[in-house]
Design an enzyme around this catalytic site. Structure first.
Site, PDB file in Angstrom:
ATOM      1  N   ASP A  36       0.839  -1.205   0.000  1.00  0.00           N
ATOM      2  CA  ASP A  36       0.000   0.000   0.000  1.00  0.00           C
ATOM      3  C   ASP A  36       0.882   1.267   0.000  1.00  0.00           C
ATOM      4  OD1 ASP A  36      -2.265   1.577   0.168  1.00  0.00           O
ATOM      5  OD2 ASP A  36      -2.808   0.980   2.213  1.00  0.00           O
ATOM      6  N   THR A 120      -1.100 -11.390   3.081  1.00  0.00           N
ATOM      7  CA  THR A 120      -0.049 -12.296   3.575  1.00  0.00           C
ATOM      8  C   THR A 120       1.134 -11.583   4.229  1.00  0.00           C
ATOM      9  OG1 THR A 120       1.157 -12.367   1.486  1.00  0.00           O
ATOM     10  CG2 THR A 120      -0.595 -13.994   1.786  1.00  0.00           C
ATOM     11  N   TYR A 123      -1.105  -8.486   7.490  1.00  0.00           N
ATOM     12  CA  TYR A 123      -2.342  -9.143   7.930  1.00  0.00           C
ATOM     13  C   TYR A 123      -2.174 -10.638   8.237  1.00  0.00           C
ATOM     14  CZ  TYR A 123      -5.305  -5.022   7.078  1.00  0.00           C
ATOM     15  OH  TYR A 123      -5.900  -3.783   7.128  1.00  0.00           O
TER      16      TYR A 123
HETATM   17  N1  AR6 Z   1       5.187  -5.348  -4.741  1.00  0.00           N
HETATM   18  C1  AR6 Z   1       4.631  -6.572  -4.603  1.00  0.00           C
HETATM   19  N2  AR6 Z   1       4.380  -7.147  -3.414  1.00  0.00           N
HETATM   20  C2  AR6 Z   1       4.744  -6.445  -2.313  1.00  0.00           C
HETATM   21  C3  AR6 Z   1       5.335  -5.162  -2.350  1.00  0.00           C
HETATM   22  C4  AR6 Z   1       5.545  -4.614  -3.643  1.00  0.00           C
HETATM   23  N3  AR6 Z   1       6.092  -3.400  -3.805  1.00  0.00           N
HETATM   24  N4  AR6 Z   1       5.563  -4.747  -1.076  1.00  0.00           N
HETATM   25  C5  AR6 Z   1       5.139  -5.733  -0.264  1.00  0.00           C
HETATM   26  N5  AR6 Z   1       4.663  -6.764  -0.991  1.00  0.00           N
HETATM   27  P1  AR6 Z   1       1.190  -6.230   2.880  1.00  0.00           P
HETATM   28  P2  AR6 Z   1      -1.476  -7.069   3.838  1.00  0.00           P
HETATM   29  C6  AR6 Z   1       4.082  -8.053  -0.564  1.00  0.00           C
HETATM   30  O1  AR6 Z   1       1.710  -6.184   4.270  1.00  0.00           O
HETATM   31  O2  AR6 Z   1      -0.909  -8.243   4.534  1.00  0.00           O
HETATM   32  C7  AR6 Z   1      -0.901  -1.956   4.863  1.00  0.00           C
HETATM   33  O3  AR6 Z   1      -0.502  -1.139   5.933  1.00  0.00           O
HETATM   34  C8  AR6 Z   1       4.381  -8.542   0.833  1.00  0.00           C
HETATM   35  O4  AR6 Z   1       5.652  -9.177   0.853  1.00  0.00           O
HETATM   36  O5  AR6 Z   1       1.561  -5.120   1.964  1.00  0.00           O
HETATM   37  O6  AR6 Z   1      -2.700  -7.275   2.987  1.00  0.00           O
HETATM   38  C9  AR6 Z   1      -2.336  -1.698   4.449  1.00  0.00           C
HETATM   39  O7  AR6 Z   1      -2.687  -0.334   4.563  1.00  0.00           O
HETATM   40  C10 AR6 Z   1       3.240  -9.536   1.034  1.00  0.00           C
HETATM   41  O8  AR6 Z   1       3.559 -10.780   0.403  1.00  0.00           O
HETATM   42  O9  AR6 Z   1      -0.446  -6.309   2.865  1.00  0.00           O
HETATM   43  C11 AR6 Z   1      -3.095  -2.552   5.418  1.00  0.00           C
HETATM   44  O10 AR6 Z   1      -3.276  -1.895   6.675  1.00  0.00           O
HETATM   45  C12 AR6 Z   1       2.079  -8.902   0.272  1.00  0.00           C
HETATM   46  O11 AR6 Z   1       2.664  -7.901  -0.565  1.00  0.00           O
HETATM   47  C13 AR6 Z   1      -2.205  -3.751   5.609  1.00  0.00           C
HETATM   48  O12 AR6 Z   1      -0.887  -3.304   5.298  1.00  0.00           O
HETATM   49  C14 AR6 Z   1       1.023  -8.244   1.151  1.00  0.00           C
HETATM   50  O13 AR6 Z   1       1.655  -7.621   2.267  1.00  0.00           O
HETATM   51  C15 AR6 Z   1      -2.535  -4.850   4.637  1.00  0.00           C
HETATM   52  O14 AR6 Z   1      -1.785  -5.984   4.947  1.00  0.00           O
END
Ligand code: AR6
Length: 179
Positions: A36, A120, A123
Site C-alpha cells: 500500500d 499475507t 495481515y
Molecule cells: N510489490 C509486490 N508485493 C509487495 C510489495 C511490492 N512493492 N511490497 C510488499 N509486498 P502487505 P497485507 C508483498 O503487508 O498483509 C498496509 O498497511 C508482501 O511481501 O503489503 O494485505 C495496508 O494499509 C506480502 O507478500 O499487505 C493494510 O493496513 C504482500 O505484498 C495492511 O498493510 C502483502 O503484504 C494490509 O496488509
C-alpha cells in the site's frame, strides 16, 4: 511458470505495465505500509486525494481509482482480512477480494491485471492457503482477462505460486476438484 492466463512474476508490483494493479489496502483506503505504501509513493499524492473520495471499503471487497503516475491505468484497492486463526470467515473474505477485482476488470473491459499476495504480509494470512484461494478464484472468475499476474515480492511466495500453477498444468481437472 504459467497456466492458462495466469503467470507468476517476482518483483515490485508498482512497476507492472498492466491495465490494473491491485493494492492490499485497509478499510480506510487512506494508505499504510507494505505494498500500500509503495503504491502510494509510486502513484503520487493525487492517489490519496482520489482515495478520500471513496469513503473507505468493506473487508472482502475492492474499489477503483486511476493509476496516476503508474504505468497501470487503474488501481483496484482490495481490503483483505486480518488472519485470526481461520474461523472468522477469512477465506471467504479473501476470495471476495480477488472476485471483486476480477469483476471490476470485467466491468472496465480490461485485458490484464496484477495481484500482490493479498493479506499475507502485515495481515498475516498463511501464504500457501492465501495463494490457493488466489489461484482458485482467478481460475473460476478470470476468464475475461488475457493476463493475470501474481506478483510476488519474495522468493518463498513465488515458489508457492509456481508450484500451484505447475500442479494445475499437470492435472487441471483433478486439481480443480481438489482445490
Ligand atoms: N510489490 C509486490 N508485493 C509487495 C510489495 C511490492 N512493492 N511490497 C510488499 N509486498 P502487505 P497485507 C508483498 O503487508 O498483509 C498496509 O498497511 C508482501 O511481501 O503489503 O494485505 C495496508 O494499509 C506480502 O507478500 O499487505 C493494510 O493496513 C504482500 O505484498 C495492511 O498493510 C502483502 O503484504 C494490509 O496488509
Amino acid at each position: 511458470m504459467s497456466f492458462m492466463n495466469m503467470t507468476v512474476v517476482r518483483g515490485d508490483i508498482t512497476t507492472r505495465a498492466v491495465d490494473a494493479i491491485v493494492n492490499a489496502a485497509n478499510a480506510s483506503l487512506l494508505g499504510g505500509g507494505g505494498v500500500d505504501g509503495a503504491i502510494h509513493r509510486a502513484a503520487g499524492p493525487e492517489l490519496l486525494r482520489a482515495c478520500r473520495l471513496l469513503h473507505g471499503c468493506p473487508t472482502g471487497s475492492a474499489k477503483a481509482t486511476p493509476g496516476f503516475r503508474l504505468a497501470a491505468r487503474w488501481i483496484f484497492h482490495a481490503v483483505g482480512p486480518v488472519w485470526s486463526g481461520g474461523t472468522r470467515g477469512e477465506a471467504e473474505k479473501l476470495a471476495g477480494c480477488y472476485r471483486a477485482c476480477l469483476e471490476l476488470a470485467h466491468q472496465h473491459g480490461l485485458r490484464s491485471i496484477a495481484f500482490p499476495a493479498l493479506s499475507t504480509g502485515i495481515y498475516k494470512y498463511p501464504r500457501r492457503q492465501a495463494a490457493e484461494i488466489a489461484v482458485r478464484t482467478c481460475r473460476t472468475f478470470g476468464h475475461s482477462l488475457e493476463r493475470i499476474e501474481f506478483v510476488c515480492f519474495d522468493e518463498e511466495t513465488a515458489a508457492i505460486y509456481r508450484s500451484l500453477l505447475a500442479r494445475s498444468l499437470l492435472a487441471p481437472e483433478r486439481e480443480q476438484a481438489a482445490l
